[in-house]
Design a protein around this motif. Structure first.
Motif, short mmCIF file in Angstrom:
data_model
loop_
_atom_site.label_atom_id
_atom_site.label_comp_id
_atom_site.label_asym_id
_atom_site.label_seq_id
_atom_site.Cartn_x
_atom_site.Cartn_y
_atom_site.Cartn_z
N THR A 139 12.72 -19.97 -108.80
CA THR A 139 13.22 -20.56 -110.04
C THR A 139 14.52 -21.31 -109.84
O THR A 139 15.20 -21.16 -108.83
N ARG A 140 14.85 -22.11 -110.87
CA ARG A 140 16.05 -22.93 -110.88
C ARG A 140 16.13 -23.85 -109.66
O ARG A 140 17.18 -24.03 -109.06
N VAL A 141 14.97 -24.39 -109.29
CA VAL A 141 14.90 -25.49 -108.33
C VAL A 141 13.98 -26.54 -108.94
O VAL A 141 13.24 -26.26 -109.88
N GLU A 142 14.03 -27.76 -108.43
CA GLU A 142 13.21 -28.84 -108.95
C GLU A 142 11.87 -28.82 -108.24
O GLU A 142 11.77 -29.09 -107.05
N GLY A 143 10.80 -28.48 -108.99
CA GLY A 143 9.49 -28.38 -108.40
C GLY A 143 9.02 -26.93 -108.31
O GLY A 143 9.63 -26.03 -108.89
N MET A 199 17.54 -7.86 -106.24
CA MET A 199 17.40 -8.01 -104.80
C MET A 199 16.56 -9.26 -104.46
O MET A 199 16.92 -10.04 -103.58
N LEU A 200 15.47 -9.46 -105.19
CA LEU A 200 14.64 -10.63 -104.96
C LEU A 200 15.40 -11.92 -105.32
O LEU A 200 15.20 -12.97 -104.70
N ASN A 201 16.30 -11.82 -106.31
CA ASN A 201 17.10 -12.99 -106.67
C ASN A 201 17.99 -13.43 -105.53
O ASN A 201 18.31 -14.62 -105.40
#
Length: 497
Positions: free
Chosen positions: A15-19, A442-444
């Motif tokens: 998440t919070r990336v383009e695509g 943790m995954l974040n």
């Protein structure tokens, strides 16, 4: 290859990336990470479907690769099309070159503002255990309203420069074969200088300096985490100017290894195919560029703000150069291989872009109507620029009728493919060695490693489908032990809001 008896954890999408992309983490029977991979799961098609179009349409077509950095594709293609038109960068008129530079630096400024304030700042300013529904720009607004407001206005400034030159903030048109189709007006120029309608370019410089001061203090307070997070040796690649200075629009290719030794010594950008190969893997659509003479295993490089600071000898604007010296003084050595230092480097580039924009806005030559030059048609053209995310290469061939017959694109995120996979592996091993329980914070941490590169997955591929965030846990014998699905409407928004 991962051991057949593994547990697999899936983060889908990141998440919070383009695509769109996903991460899989493979654990062996002892619960240790045996492999971690960043999968780009979108389909790529631009290299094929622009074939058959007239070459002069290409700068307009290829910017549809992306809604975040269309200007970069527009200008990289334009430089290649200029060569098909028989013109090298130095053959264009000074006005056309300066307008393209102003457009490009405005684009980099707004894109960096978007990434730092909207996408990355939640990773830095909000705690890792902040609920995921609050770990976004809205959470930043609640935590620091003034900072968030400045981020919005700084991005707006860059977007307004794009609009003034191209007619639209997204997917406008500026470049034509041999130059630009319109000039700047005195009214447009003063719009950015007087500070009446929007904060002026001087304010942009002041705000960027203040944000840099805040981030330096953040590094001092959180140095242990920032220095150890995804710190691994790598090569670095970027354009440099004639004196080795930071160059974003037109320069020569320079690469260094993890110790700072040059592996590519200021070669002409249009000769990139002599030096770069591209490998493929069956588990991702994204290729893996590498320097041929070093081979697939050792020839990969990081690109983008951190790499550009590492490869250049200096920055040609005084305030940004001062910040560059502070950056390396703090890190203690050059090059810097610490992934989270990308954010600091990104802000230094923002300051440089604002300084260059001020110089160009005060240059009366941008008001000239000397816009287009003519040349003698050629069969091939290469355009290379430094996009916000790194080195971007466009390469085209056209037949005698002017129709595109072949295209090759190596985008910034493609160069960063191997570095991102390494970052995922390093962080996964560190986090899972600390705690065996699979938690969302943790995954974040794995996602934070990817977001530092500001990847633009749509630039490298073409999105299809709707993918919610799904985390699955498998035992070593392949049995599904549990799964966790997150709201797709939230996670398909690249801004995370």
């Amino acid at each position: 290859m991962p051991n057949q008896k593994t547990t697999k954890i899936t983060i889908d999408p990141v998440t919070r990336v383009e695509g769109h992309g996903r991460v899989t983490i493979h654990l062996d029977e002892q619960g240790e990470v045996s492999e971690a991979r960043f999968h780009i799961v979108e389909f790529r098609g631009f290299e094929r479907f622009i074939q058959g179009h007239p070459y002069w349409e290409v700068p307009v077509l290829v910017q549809r690769l992306c809604g975040i950095c269309p200007v970069s594709h527009h200008l990289a293609a334009a430089k290649a099309i200029d060569q098909l038109h028989g013109l090298m960068p130095e053959d264009l008129s000074p006005t056309a070159t300066k307008l393209r530079r102003l457009l490009h630096y405005g684009q980099v400024f707004q894109s960096h503002a978007l990434h730092f304030f909207y996408l990355a700042s939640p990773d830095l300013l909000l705690k890792g255990d902040t609920p995921v529904t609050e770990r976004n720009i809205v959470g930043v607004v609640m935590a620091n309203k003034d900072l968030a407001k400045r981020g919005i206005m700084m991005r707006k400034f860059g977007q307004e420069i794009i609009k003034a030159i191209t007619g639209k903030r997204i997917h406008g048109v500026a470049a034509v074969p041999g130059g630009n189709y319109k000039t700047f007006t005195p009214e447009e120029r003063w719009f950015f200088l007087d500070g009446k309608a929007i904060p002026s370019v001087d304010t942009m410089i002041e705000w960027t300096q203040e944000t840099l001061q805040m981030l330096r203090q953040y590094h001092e307070t959180n140095r242990a985490w920032l220095d150890s997070f995804a710190d691994y040796p790598s090569g670095h690649l970027g354009l440099v100017g004639a004196q080795g200075e930071l160059e974003l629009y037109d320069g020569q290719l320079r690469a260094i290894d993890a110790s700072g030794q040059r592996t590519l010594n200021d070669v002409p950008a249009q000769d990139y195919r002599k030096y770069f190969g591209e490998a493929v893997e069956p588990w991702t659509y994204l290729k893996f560029p590498y320097l041929k003479h070093l081979g697939r295993a050792d020839g990969w490089n990081r690109v983008g703000p951190l790499a550009r600071l590492n490869v250049c000898s200096h920055i040609g604007t005084p305030l940004a150069e001062q910040e560059r010296q502070r950056f390396f003084g703090f890190s203690g050595h050059s090059p810097v291989n610490r992934t989270l230092y990308y954010h600091w480097a990104r802000l230094i580039e923002m300051l440089h872009c604002a300084e260059v924009a001020r110089q160009l806005l005060n240059d009366p030559e941008i008001l000239s109507d000397d816009l287009v030059r003519e040349g003698q048609r050629q069969e091939e053209g290469v355009g290379v620029v430094e996009a916000p995310r790194g080195t971007l290469m466009h390469h085209y061939r056209a037949d005698e009728k002017g129709q595109v017959t072949w295209c090759n694109l190596i985008v910034s995120t493609t160069h960063n493919n191997e570095p991102m996979n390494r970052a995922v592996r390093e962080v996964a091993r560190r986090e899972l060695s600390r705690q065996k329980e699979i938690t969302e914070p943790m995954l974040n941490q794995v996602e934070i490693a990817i977001r530092a590169y500001d990847p633009c997955l749509s630039c490298a591929t073409h999105a299809i489908g709707d993918m919610p965030l799904r985390i699955e846990l498998f035992s070593h014998d392949g049995q599904l032990m549990g799964q966790r699905t997150k709201n797709s409407s939230l996670y398909n928004n690249p801004l995370g809001v």
